[in-house]
Design a protein around this motif. Structure first.
Motif, short mmCIF file in Angstrom:
data_model
loop_
_atom_site.label_atom_id
_atom_site.label_comp_id
_atom_site.label_asym_id
_atom_site.label_seq_id
_atom_site.Cartn_x
_atom_site.Cartn_y
_atom_site.Cartn_z
N PRO A 1 0.83 -1.21 0.00
CA PRO A 1 0.00 0.00 0.00
C PRO A 1 0.86 1.26 0.00
N ARG B 1 -4.20 0.77 -0.23
CA ARG B 1 -3.99 -0.49 -0.91
C ARG B 1 -4.30 -0.36 -2.40
N PHE B 2 -3.50 -1.03 -3.25
CA PHE B 2 -3.81 -1.03 -4.69
C PHE B 2 -5.00 -1.95 -4.93
N ASP B 3 -6.13 -1.35 -5.33
CA ASP B 3 -7.37 -2.12 -5.42
C ASP B 3 -7.57 -2.71 -6.81
N LEU B 4 -8.58 -3.54 -6.89
CA LEU B 4 -8.87 -4.27 -8.12
C LEU B 4 -9.31 -3.35 -9.25
N TYR B 5 -9.94 -2.21 -8.90
CA TYR B 5 -10.48 -1.32 -9.93
C TYR B 5 -9.46 -0.30 -10.42
N ARG C 1 -8.25 2.22 -8.74
CA ARG C 1 -8.45 3.60 -8.26
C ARG C 1 -7.17 4.13 -7.62
N THR C 2 -6.59 3.34 -6.74
CA THR C 2 -5.35 3.77 -6.08
C THR C 2 -4.27 4.01 -7.13
N SER C 3 -4.17 3.06 -8.06
CA SER C 3 -3.17 3.19 -9.12
C SER C 3 -3.30 4.53 -9.82
#
Lengths: 339, 253
Positions: free
Chosen positions: A168, A174-178, A180-182
């Motif tokens: 994270p 945390r780098f999420d599946l969608y 968003r964080t990225s």
């Protein structure tokens, strides 16, 4: 140096070319950042299903910006800039898979790797100019690509390097599946990168590099070494390209041989020319325009999209030689009352 | 060594293969000298400047700056010793503004160009020094103008300002009025009159009015050799000079 130019002196000394009544510097300085932040966040809300593409665009924009530092500010013609990007991406990827997974640390790793390869190769090839230099930059990128291809144990060779699983951001996000964080992470890196890059191109060193681009002999006459400036800025741009590579590795989770490929270097140059060189934000505009058009055309007309991209490029080069970013310089004066 | 000339050239020669373009030229410049180098086309004036400034190496002879032998030193090293030249053909950074030119020259002189994160506008003392240089050459009004769009005469003035920005001890002006119409050359002369007193100046120039009004001493080159030197009156009276130079020019006018 003929009569025409001589005549100019007599007339021009009385009627000096007026500098455009400019907006306060603080406004013009803040504008690109505000536009990037607002535009970036707007895209985040408007296209929640395309965050993967949008993240790639942001990382690419940072890469193209670093190319602008080399091409736009130093006048170094290069078709091998992906060497720095790819080295940064692989370095960050390898470190992430084997040792550390903190994203900021990985960006640093990518930056250092990109900077070092740029410093080493720049010192070797930057005595050349023009076409020779262009060939040498291509050769460097080809060598780097071949090394990446052969070092299968580390890079995965032609299968690519996968399994990059970043921790994270700051231990919090945390780098999420969608993605968003990225996306938000990439947006933040791009904006910070832009601010730092702008600081650098406006520094004494940036000024000297512009001088080298225009008239290297004159720089020597002033007592400076053109080559030292070029190598320094090449290395600095390498850091940015390396960070862009690391950012791509972190946000996409994979690194492939195409990240060092010739076409990636060439596309970066197209995006830069499209947006406009020597402005930094032109790199962002060009990248967004190119990759967005690329995406839209490729999905609507998978057979002819290259043709339209080509026509679009020709149109820009013919009718807007300064790139899309030069539009603002042309339109703003009109808006402000014809002068 | 207190009285060593600022620039001392001794027996300077240059051969290109069998062609001798400079042979055995000796001269010196002292503080406050206002010297002009003249000679017909092909006399070797440009070669002489290139030899002195270190663009090309001499075949024989020595060049000293303040007593230091710089014959084997690079052009940059000579610049650092205070030997500065202006260019005949304007070698300027076309897209950059007048102010940026002078900022760059001052930064280069003070060795601050490798600062990556400094803001040019906030470096102490820089703005003041640049303002002074702009004022000195009457360029303040065009400070923010891109040099490519500047009138030619103003480019020549910037050329001189750039040389001054480097705090020269010896200033070589290579045709400072080249390309400037005769009626405008007084602007150049006005600017030259304001050069610092302790500077040694060597001017290479075709405009005889400018030469006679500026130079206290004139050196005549012909066929790569030093023909004679002296005041304007001595030079104009010298029959050899008339023969190789002034005579032919007088016919041309």
């Amino acid at each position: 140096m003929t009569a025409v130019e001589s005549d100019k002196m007599t007339t021009n000394t009385s009627t000096l070319p007026h500098s455009r009544p400019a907006l306060p510097r603080i406004v013009t300085d803040a504008m690109p950042v505000v536009v990037m932040a607002v535009g970036g966040l707007a895209a985040f809300w408007l296209f929640p299903n395309d965050l993967g593409l949008l993240t790639r665009i942001l990382a690419a924009a940072l890469f193209v910006m670093s190319l602008d530092m080399v091409l736009g500010y130093c006048g170094i013609a290069t078709l091998g800039h992906a060497a720095m990007f790819g080295t940064g991406a692989y370095a960050a990827g390898i470190v992430a898979v084997n040792w550390v997974s903190d994203p900021l640390a990985l960006l640093a790793v990518g930056g250092v790797a990109g900077g070092l390869i740029a410093l080493a190769t720049g010192a070797l090839i930057l005595h050349a100019r023009g076409l020779t230099l262009l060939m040498l930059t291509i050769a460097v990128a080809q060598i780097v690509q071949e090394v990446a291809n052969k070092a299968r144990d580390w890079t995965g060779g032609s299968d690519g390097l996968s399994g990059i699983d970043p921790a994270p951001v700051l231990g919090l996000f945390r780098f999420d599946l969608y993605g968003r964080t990225s996306y938000l992470f990439a947006l933040a890196v791009l904006i910070v990168g832009f601010l730092v890059a702008r600081r650098i191109v406006r520094s004494p060193c940036g000024l000297a590099c512009r001088g080298v681009r225009e008239e290297p002999l004159r720089i020597a006459a002033l007592g400076g070494s053109p080559r030292r400036y070029l190598v320094s800025m090449y290395a600095v741009a390498g850091v940015f390209a390396g960070i862009a590579g690391a950012l791509t590795a972190i946000t996409s989770g994979i690194v492939g041989l195409d990240s060092v490929g010739f076409s990636w270097s060439a596309e970066a140059m197209i995006m830069l020319v499209l947006g406009g060189t020597g402005r930094l934000y032109g790199a962002v505009i060009g990248t967004v325009a190119f990759m967005a058009i690329h995406h839209i055309l490729a999905s609507t007309d998978p057979f002819h999209w290259m043709l339209f991209i080509g026509l679009f490029l020709m149109g820009i080069v013919l009718f807007l030689p300064g790139g899309i970013a030069s539009l603002s310089a042309r339109v703003l004066p009109l808006v402000k009352g014809g002068r | 060594m207190i009285d060593a000339p600022l620039l001392q050239v001794d027996g300077l020669s240059k051969n290109f293969g069998g062609l001798q373009v400079s042979s055995n030229i000796s001269m010196d410049l002292r503080k406050g000298d206002r010297c002009a180098l003249i000679g017909p086309n092909g006399a070797g004036k440009t070669t002489f400047v290139n030899l002195v400034t270190g663009v090309i190496p001499p075949t024989a002879g020595t060049i000293r700056i303040e007593g230091h032998d710089v014959t084997r030193q690079s052009a940059e090293a000579r610049v650092r010793r205070g030997l500065i030249r202006s260019f005949q053909v304007a070698r300027l950074f076309r897209s950059m503004t007048v102010r940026e030119h002078l900022e760059l020259a001052v930064l280069e002189r003070t060795g601050r160009t490798f600062r990556l994160f400094a803001n040019v506008r906030r470096i102490p003392g820089l703005a003041d020094e640049v303002a002074e240089l702009l004022e000195g050459m009457g360029l303040t009004a065009v400070a923010e103008t891109a040099v490519g769009t500047l009138a030619y005469g103003q480019q020549r003035l910037l050329e001189i300002a750039l040389a001054l920005a480097m705090k020269p001890k010896v200033l070589i002006l290579d045709e400072p009025a080249a390309g400037v119409p005769h009626s405008e050359s007084h602007r150049i002369l006005d600017a030259l009159d304001r050069l610092p007193d302790d500077l040694a100046v060597l001017m290479i120039e075709h405009d005889m009015d400018l030469v006679f009004r500026f130079a206290k001493r004139i050196i005549v080159l012909a066929q790569g050799q030093l023909l004679c030197s002296g005041t304007a009156a001595e030079i104009t009276a010298d029959p050899r000079v008339r023969e190789v130079y002034l005579g032919s020019r007088a016919h041309a006018h």
